[in-house]
Design a protein around this motif. Structure first.
Motif, PDB file in Angstrom:
ATOM      1  N   SER A   1       1.533   1.827  11.759  1.00 47.17           N
ATOM      2  CA  SER A   1       1.234   3.117  11.140  1.00 47.17           C
ATOM      3  C   SER A   1       2.214   4.156  11.668  1.00 47.17           C
ATOM      4  CB  SER A   1      -0.193   3.543  11.486  1.00 47.17           C
ATOM      5  OG  SER A   1      -0.392   4.901  11.156  1.00 47.17           O
TER       6      SER A   1
ATOM      7  N   GLY B   1      -0.333   9.516   6.348  1.00 43.51           N
ATOM      8  CA  GLY B   1      -1.412   8.730   6.923  1.00 43.51           C
ATOM      9  C   GLY B   1      -2.577   8.482   5.986  1.00 43.51           C
TER      10      GLY B   1
ATOM     11  N   GLU C   1       0.838  -1.190   0.000  1.00 43.82           N
ATOM     12  CA  GLU C   1       0.000   0.000   0.000  1.00 43.82           C
ATOM     13  C   GLU C   1       0.878   1.247   0.000  1.00 43.82           C
ATOM     14  OE1 GLU C   1      -2.471  -0.337   3.495  1.00 43.82           O
ATOM     15  OE2 GLU C   1      -4.029  -1.361   2.349  1.00 43.82           O
TER      16      GLU C   1
ATOM     17  N   ILE D   1       1.149   4.745   1.477  1.00 41.94           N
ATOM     18  CA  ILE D   1       0.653   5.575   2.575  1.00 41.94           C
ATOM     19  C   ILE D   1       1.543   6.807   2.661  1.00 41.94           C
ATOM     20  CG2 ILE D   1       0.122   5.701   5.048  1.00 41.94           C
ATOM     21  CD1 ILE D   1      -1.444   3.456   3.677  1.00 41.94           C
TER      22      ILE D   1
ATOM     23  N   ASP E   1       4.869   1.218   7.929  1.00 50.72           N
ATOM     24  CA  ASP E   1       4.103   1.485   6.707  1.00 50.72           C
ATOM     25  C   ASP E   1       4.912   2.283   5.685  1.00 50.72           C
ATOM     26  OD1 ASP E   1       4.082   4.044   7.775  1.00 50.72           O
ATOM     27  OD2 ASP E   1       1.918   4.144   8.027  1.00 50.72           O
TER      28      ASP E   1
ATOM     29  N   ASP F   1       5.860   5.417   5.542  1.00 49.61           N
ATOM     30  CA  ASP F   1       5.338   6.740   5.222  1.00 49.61           C
ATOM     31  C   ASP F   1       6.484   7.759   5.270  1.00 49.61           C
ATOM     32  OD1 ASP F   1       4.079   9.289   5.308  1.00 49.61           O
ATOM     33  OD2 ASP F   1       2.317   8.460   6.299  1.00 49.61           O
TER      34      ASP F   1
ATOM     35  N   LYS G   1      -4.084   6.598   2.646  1.00 48.71           N
ATOM     36  CA  LYS G   1      -3.894   5.504   1.703  1.00 48.71           C
ATOM     37  C   LYS G   1      -4.231   6.030   0.310  1.00 48.71           C
ATOM     38  CE  LYS G   1      -5.405   0.896   0.458  1.00 48.71           C
ATOM     39  NZ  LYS G   1      -6.353  -0.182   0.724  1.00 48.71           N
TER      40      LYS G   1
END
Length: 169
Positions: free
Chosen positions: A73, A23, A18, A20, A37, A39, A25
């Motif tokens: 996250s 925060g 995914e 990201i 994640d 990010d 998606k």
């Protein structure tokens, strides 16, 4: 006492992950590879905040060797950094950041990214700015091999500097 910090992060783009950012998606055929994640925007902001406060860096507080952080996250990590800043009575004046990515176009997502980060840090929406740029098909970001982000922050903290100890979060 006003202090400035900068942060930079980069992650490789891969299939079956995914994407990201801030925060949010974002539908894309590739996502960012990383222990959490991945990010890049939030990671750059975390490093800028920790650096300004002389509290180490993201890798020291959230090592990729710790299975607890696998897939986590990055917004959860940001909340932990916010709690640490609160502990030392450090306030955030503003954050300015840039995402470097060839695709996808990020303008439609920036407002939500700003809102997410402001909420996690308990600051006003107007205290955070996020920009996105391409590298005109040059380099690893321009060739869509990865994405990067940069951040700069201005904080205000008591004149006594906190003493950083590894694992203080």
């Amino acid at each position: 006492m006003l202090r400035v910090g900068t942060g930079y992060d980069v992650h490789k783009l891969v299939e079956n992950r995914e994407l990201i950012l801030g925060g949010v998606k974002i539908e894309h055929y590739k996502g960012l590879l990383g222990h959490s994640d991945a990010d890049v925007l939030v990671h750059a902001i975390i490093d800028a905040l920790l650096g300004a406060a002389a509290l180490g860096d993201i890798g020291t507080h959230f090592p990729d060797t710790d299975s607890f952080y696998e897939g986590i996250s990055s917004l959860h990590l940001l909340v932990r950094v916010s709690d640490l800043l609160d502990k030392y009575n450090i306030t955030i004046n503003n954050i300015d950041s840039t995402i470097i990515a060839q695709k996808p176009k990020l303008a439609p997502f920036i407002k939500e990214m700003r809102a997410n980060i402001a909420q996690m840090l308990n600051i006003s929406f107007n205290q955070i700015n996020i920009k996105a740029t391409t590298e005109e098909n040059l380099g690893f970001t321009g060739n869509e091999h990865g994405m990067a982000a940069q951040a700069i922050v201005l904080i205000d903290m008591p004149s006594t500097t906190p003493t950083y100890r590894s694992g203080s979060l």
